[in-house]
Enzyme design. Structure first.
Site, PDB file in Angstrom:
ATOM      1  CG  ASP A  55      -1.809  -1.258   1.241  1.00  0.00           C
ATOM      2  OD1 ASP A  55      -2.974  -1.176   0.846  1.00  0.00           O
ATOM      3  OD2 ASP A  55      -1.310  -2.337   1.633  1.00  0.00           O
ATOM      4  CG  ASN A 126      -8.557  -2.804  -2.879  1.00  0.00           C
ATOM      5  OD1 ASN A 126      -7.631  -3.187  -2.160  1.00  0.00           O
ATOM      6  ND2 ASN A 126      -9.205  -1.675  -2.646  1.00  0.00           N
ATOM      7  CG  HIS A 220      -4.206  -6.211  -1.460  1.00  0.00           C
ATOM      8  ND1 HIS A 220      -3.222  -5.294  -1.134  1.00  0.00           N
ATOM      9  CD2 HIS A 220      -5.397  -5.528  -1.383  1.00  0.00           C
ATOM     10  CE1 HIS A 220      -3.774  -4.120  -0.883  1.00  0.00           C
ATOM     11  NE2 HIS A 220      -5.096  -4.236  -1.022  1.00  0.00           N
ATOM     12  CG  HIS A 229     -10.166  -2.765   4.737  1.00  0.00           C
ATOM     13  ND1 HIS A 229     -11.187  -2.126   4.069  1.00  0.00           N
ATOM     14  CD2 HIS A 229      -9.024  -2.152   4.314  1.00  0.00           C
ATOM     15  CE1 HIS A 229     -10.697  -1.186   3.277  1.00  0.00           C
ATOM     16  NE2 HIS A 229      -9.390  -1.179   3.406  1.00  0.00           N
ATOM     17  CG  HIS A 255      -7.086  -4.567   2.027  1.00  0.00           C
ATOM     18  ND1 HIS A 255      -7.363  -3.721   0.974  1.00  0.00           N
ATOM     19  CD2 HIS A 255      -8.300  -4.882   2.578  1.00  0.00           C
ATOM     20  CE1 HIS A 255      -8.685  -3.555   0.875  1.00  0.00           C
ATOM     21  NE2 HIS A 255      -9.264  -4.231   1.838  1.00  0.00           N
ATOM     22  CG  ASP A 256      -6.927  -3.324   7.510  1.00  0.00           C
ATOM     23  OD1 ASP A 256      -7.597  -2.337   7.137  1.00  0.00           O
ATOM     24  OD2 ASP A 256      -7.445  -4.321   8.035  1.00  0.00           O
TER      25      ASP A 256
END
Length: 337
Positions: A55, A126, A220, A229, A255-256
């Site tokens: 990220d 994403n 991910h 999330h 992701h987080d």
């Protein structure tokens, strides 16, 4: 689109069928085996060192440049073999194409230190699917920066450790049922159910056939998380059983936008989040009623991992390159040291 045009223009059935067949094979049918096989030959003693970052791609903003500098420093100290990216490589909407300047502005020019001039094994997040996902997968990017190795899903054999990189975004229902008016590049994964079934079957086979001392799965999305999330229910339902049945040691994700380590009493897997490569979410954390949270940090940072045949050592670093959590695991005893 092509199909509608075909019939609107009243072309012959044969021509229409030919067009539909080409569309079907080029864009909609997944390959039989989604996991491509790669090898990385490391040090002569089969020890392995690498960094994990996720990220991150924001043109150096949100402390991305500061994190990159500290990664270079730690990478030199540990003599790393490669870097793993857990996805969401280019914000907010991936790359627009192979010539998008964001690739160099957020990757090449940022991670410029000598110790980081190693292969970057990367997967899509994403946000990457919200751009031209196939651009990130295009081998042409390696002509711009030879470090960049990005595939949807693949295995990486290093000798003592096998890595299994999983394309987790297509598992998550909300991107299909409630995309919030965003357009996702789903070319290559339809029919979705067949794509996911093939992916899970191939992962199961690859894990069962692995004889490596360490089995590490990279995705991910988090399976277990106490941050923004939270747990990804689709992965708990579909992916986690495959990992549990095949003796996976670590599941590593992004992701987080945090650093965290979680373990659960019903399996031996350690769930490690390294998604703090740039923008972080301060104060956005929750409790977990099923698993033990050993560490959580809601600022920017990254992770290192050093593997030997019988021991794994992991360290989380903050934006200043300071170790803020470290631990080791014995492969022989498989218990925390």
């Amino acid at each position: 689109m092509l199909a509608m045009a075909c019939f609107q223009k009243q072309k012959t059935p044969f021509i229409c069928l030919t067009i539909l067949t080409l569309v079907f094979w080029l864009n909609w049918v997944p390959s039989v085996a989604e996991l491509q096989r790669l090898e990385h030959h490391g040090k002569s003693d089969e020890s392995l060192g690498f960094l994990v970052i996720g990220d991150w791609g924001r043109g150096g903003l949100y402390n991305q440049s500061e994190i990159a500098f500290q990664m270079g420093r730690i990478g030199k100290k540990l003599d790393i073999d490669f870097v793993i990216s857990t996805g969401d490589n280019f914000y907010d909407n991936g790359l627009k194409g192979v010539n998008d300047p964001a690739f160099q502005e957020s990757f090449t020019k940022i991670y410029s230190q000598k110790s980081l001039q190693k292969p970057w094994y990367s997967i899509l997040g994403n946000h990457d699917y919200r751009g031209d996902a196939k651009a990130q997968l295009n081998p042409m990017l390696r002509k711009i920066d030879s470090r960049w190795i990005c595939l949807r899903s693949f295995t990486l054999n290093t000798g003592s450790a096998d890595f299994f990189f999983m394309d987790t975004t297509p598992f998550v229902d909300v991107y299909f049922t409630d995309p919030e008016e965003r357009v996702y590049d789903w070319r290559g994964i339809y029919p979705r159910e067949i794509y996911l079934n093939n992916l899970l079957k191939d992962l199961d086979s690859a894990l069962r056939n692995s004889t490596a001392e360490w089995k590490i799965v990279v995705g991910h999305h988090a399976i277990r998380s106490i941050s923004h999330h939270g747990d990804t229910l689709e992965l708990i339902d579909q992916l986690l059983p495959v990992l549990e049945m095949n003796g996976v040691d670590f599941y590593v994700n992004g992701h987080d936008h945090c650093l965290q380590r979680i373990s659960c009493p019903d399996n031996r897997i350690q769930f490690l989040t390294s998604g703090a490569g740039s923008k972080a979410w301060r104060g956005d954390d929750k409790k977990h009623d099923k698993c033990a949270v050993h560490f959580f940090y809601d600022g920017q940072g990254f992770m290192s991992m050093q593997l030997k045949s019988t021991e794994a050592k992991m360290v989380f670093y903050d934006v200043f390159g300071q170790p803020i959590h470290q631990w080791s695991v014995s492969r022989m005893l498989h218990s925390e040291m």
